[in-house]
Motif scaffolding. Structure first.
Motif, PDB file in Angstrom:
ATOM      1  N   CYS A   1       0.846  -1.195   0.000  1.00  0.00           N
ATOM      2  CA  CYS A   1       0.000   0.000   0.000  1.00  0.00           C
ATOM      3  C   CYS A   1       0.880   1.244   0.000  1.00  0.00           C
ATOM      4  CB  CYS A   1      -0.902  -0.026   1.232  1.00  0.00           C
ATOM      5  SG  CYS A   1      -1.773   1.512   1.580  1.00  0.00           S
ATOM      6  N   THR A   2       0.520   2.249  -0.797  1.00  0.00           N
ATOM      7  CA  THR A   2       1.331   3.465  -0.888  1.00  0.00           C
ATOM      8  C   THR A   2       1.225   4.326   0.368  1.00  0.00           C
ATOM      9  OG1 THR A   2      -0.475   4.677  -1.945  1.00  0.00           O
ATOM     10  CG2 THR A   2       1.095   3.558  -3.392  1.00  0.00           C
ATOM     11  N   VAL A   3       0.269   4.039   1.243  1.00  0.00           N
ATOM     12  CA  VAL A   3       0.078   4.856   2.445  1.00  0.00           C
ATOM     13  C   VAL A   3       0.794   4.233   3.641  1.00  0.00           C
ATOM     14  CG1 VAL A   3      -1.616   5.935   3.981  1.00  0.00           C
ATOM     15  CG2 VAL A   3      -2.143   5.640   1.548  1.00  0.00           C
ATOM     16  N   CYS A   4       0.450   2.988   3.973  1.00  0.00           N
ATOM     17  CA  CYS A   4       1.019   2.344   5.169  1.00  0.00           C
ATOM     18  C   CYS A   4       2.230   1.476   4.845  1.00  0.00           C
ATOM     19  CB  CYS A   4      -0.038   1.513   5.878  1.00  0.00           C
ATOM     20  SG  CYS A   4      -0.667   0.114   4.908  1.00  0.00           S
ATOM     21  N   LEU A   5       2.509   1.248   3.565  1.00  0.00           N
ATOM     22  CA  LEU A   5       3.643   0.431   3.106  1.00  0.00           C
ATOM     23  C   LEU A   5       3.573  -1.005   3.604  1.00  0.00           C
ATOM     24  CD1 LEU A   5       6.661   2.903   3.394  1.00  0.00           C
ATOM     25  CD2 LEU A   5       5.118   2.522   1.485  1.00  0.00           C
ATOM     26  N   ASP A   6       2.351  -1.472   3.870  1.00  0.00           N
ATOM     27  CA  ASP A   6       2.166  -2.860   4.278  1.00  0.00           C
ATOM     28  C   ASP A   6       1.426  -3.587   3.164  1.00  0.00           C
ATOM     29  OD1 ASP A   6       2.271  -5.115   5.739  1.00  0.00           O
ATOM     30  OD2 ASP A   6       1.018  -4.420   7.397  1.00  0.00           O
ATOM     31  N   LEU A   7       1.560  -4.906   3.104  1.00  0.00           N
ATOM     32  CA  LEU A   7       0.809  -5.670   2.117  1.00  0.00           C
ATOM     33  C   LEU A   7      -0.659  -5.685   2.506  1.00  0.00           C
ATOM     34  CD1 LEU A   7       3.127  -8.732   1.391  1.00  0.00           C
ATOM     35  CD2 LEU A   7       2.651  -6.790  -0.104  1.00  0.00           C
ATOM     36  N   PRO A   8      -1.564  -5.399   1.586  1.00  0.00           N
ATOM     37  CA  PRO A   8      -3.000  -5.350   1.929  1.00  0.00           C
ATOM     38  C   PRO A   8      -3.487  -6.705   2.403  1.00  0.00           C
ATOM     39  CG  PRO A   8      -2.576  -4.299  -0.188  1.00  0.00           C
ATOM     40  CD  PRO A   8      -1.315  -5.004   0.195  1.00  0.00           C
ATOM     41  N   LYS A   9      -4.379  -6.674   3.405  1.00  0.00           N
ATOM     42  CA  LYS A   9      -4.928  -7.908   3.951  1.00  0.00           C
ATOM     43  C   LYS A   9      -6.226  -8.307   3.272  1.00  0.00           C
ATOM     44  CE  LYS A   9      -2.898  -7.360   8.556  1.00  0.00           C
ATOM     45  NZ  LYS A   9      -2.067  -6.206   8.215  1.00  0.00           N
ATOM     46  N   ALA A  10      -6.896  -7.357   2.619  1.00  0.00           N
ATOM     47  CA  ALA A  10      -8.175  -7.667   1.975  1.00  0.00           C
ATOM     48  C   ALA A  10      -8.232  -6.964   0.621  1.00  0.00           C
ATOM     49  CB  ALA A  10      -9.339  -7.253   2.882  1.00  0.00           C
ATOM     50  N   SER A  11      -9.197  -6.056   0.453  1.00  0.00           N
ATOM     51  CA  SER A  11      -9.381  -5.378  -0.826  1.00  0.00           C
ATOM     52  C   SER A  11      -8.222  -4.430  -1.129  1.00  0.00           C
ATOM     53  CB  SER A  11     -10.696  -4.582  -0.814  1.00  0.00           C
ATOM     54  OG  SER A  11     -11.782  -5.423  -0.513  1.00  0.00           O
TER      55      SER A  11
END
Length: 391
Positions: A98-108
């Motif tokens: 994710c460009t905001v939290c820099l984490d891999l998305p967990k859902a959508s």
């Protein structure tokens, strides 16, 4: 009515230059996925998406205002990218995160019209913040306009992320993300579980593989009746509160005069020097009376966009004249097409011509995440129930 109805604020923006419709073709939706495939085919040939992701990680690592967890994650990823080593899934991290939290998305996974990715939580938070600040929500990467109508889900990235390995938080083994939740809930031998005698007061919780040994030695089944009664009394008190609410609702349903309607809260701004967001419904008729509902964010806090905790409170106003005091019970629930979680609370008030509006009372939303869902929407749709108490 003070203020003018808010235009935009997270709603659809028409006529934006360079906007690509959600179904404009596979190129827009497959940008990050194509970058991932390019990285997989040739790890020694950096592509544009990979370089952009690496630059973003480096910027986040050096940003003093970024949350500590985000700075640490960005620093580790930037260091691995600079070394030019690591497994394929580690190199894909900077492309699919994710460009905001820099984490891999967990859902959508949502993407802007230029293909930048946002997880569902960050996307909703951006829309809610824009509504509170009376601004058009924009992508944090390219500053193009974003809204629920302009952005679309990227199913290719969602499937790619679901196949990437992730570490179980209990046994530390690697599993595909699509199987991790089931493993942690049902299969992991190290998952935290509770004793089956919890209902009679056993406080033990520990790894699943120790459960059988503990239950065989648990002292709670051998407690005396008096000891168990003290434990059960505490449990009964919480159960009584739940039953009291349901009994009150069933009692109200037996009243002679009951009315309900779908209400739509629309966003407005106050006429103050520093405008504040509030919501108001059009006039509606229930129980042969005319009513209006108003709502405000964080009790009209000056800068609610700076607060992580988001709440909504509402007020019921009687607009028609009455010949005698009108005693009512009322409650708000989610609308038929919304997925927001609201816990029912029954409120009471006696309406007269002199006292025709209630105090602001909390809208019982479960948490700030659910509140952000409401704020991110163009309008808030709920269902109001009114019960007239006749003496």
């Amino acid at each position: 009515m003070s203020g003018a109805e808010e235009a935009g604020g997270g709603g659809p923006a028409t006529g934006s230059a360079g906007a690509v419709p959600a179904g404009a073709g596979p190129g827009a939706a497959a940008g990050p996925a194509a970058a991932a495939l390019g990285e997989a085919a040739g790890p020694g040939l950096p592509d544009e998406a990979g370089l952009a992701g690496a630059r973003q990680l480096q910027e986040a690592a050096g940003d003093p205002d970024a949350p500590p967890k985000k700075r640490l994650r960005a620093a580790e990823a930037a260091e691995a990218a600079a070394a030019g080593s690591g497994k394929l899934e580690e190199r894909l991290y900077s492309v699919l995160c994710c460009t905001v939290c820099l984490d891999l998305p967990k859902a959508s996974v949502y993407q802007c019209t230029n293909g930048h990715l946002m997880c569902a939580g960050c996307f909703i938070h951006l829309l809610a913040d824009a509504r509170l600040k009376e601004e058009q929500a924009t992508c944090p990467n390219c500053r193009c306009e974003i809204s629920k109508s302009l952005c679309c889900r990227n199913l290719a990235v969602e499937k790619a992320v679901s196949e990437l390995p992730s570490e179980c938080g209990f046994c530390l083994r690697q599993f595909p993300r699509s199987l991790l939740e089931r493993h942690q809930k049902e299969e992991c031998q190290d998952r935290v579980t509770q004793c089956k005698y919890k209902r009679i007061g056993c406080p033990w919780h520990g790894p699943f593989h120790e459960l059988t040994v503990h239950e065989a030695a648990c002292a709670h089944p051998t407690k005396t009746g008096n000891e168990l009664m003290e434990i059960l009394d505490e449990m009964d008190q919480s159960h009584r509160k739940e039953m009291q609410l349901y009994n009150s609702i069933f009692s109200l349903l037996s009243f002679e005069k009951i009315g309900y309607t779908e209400v739509q809260f629309r966003p407005y701004r106050t006429d103050d020097f520093i405008t504040r967001l509030y919501y108001e419904t059009p006039r509606f008729t229930v129980l042969n009376q005319t009513w209006v509902l108003k709502a405000r964010v964080n009790d009209s806090e000056r800068n609610p966009n700076l607060s992580c905790k988001r709440t909504l409170s509402f007020q019921l106003l009687l607009k028609s004249k009455v010949t005698a005091p009108l005693e009512c019970s009322f409650l708000l629930l989610k609308g038929p097409y919304d997925d927001v979680k609201i816990s029912p609370i029954i409120y009471h008030f006696v309406f007269t011509n002199e006292s025709n509006e209630t105090d602001y009372v909390p809208l019982p939303i479960v948490d700030s995440v659910e509140c952000n869902k409401l704020l991110a929407a163009k309008n808030i749709n709920l269902r109001l129930f009114l019960f007239q108490i006749q003496k």
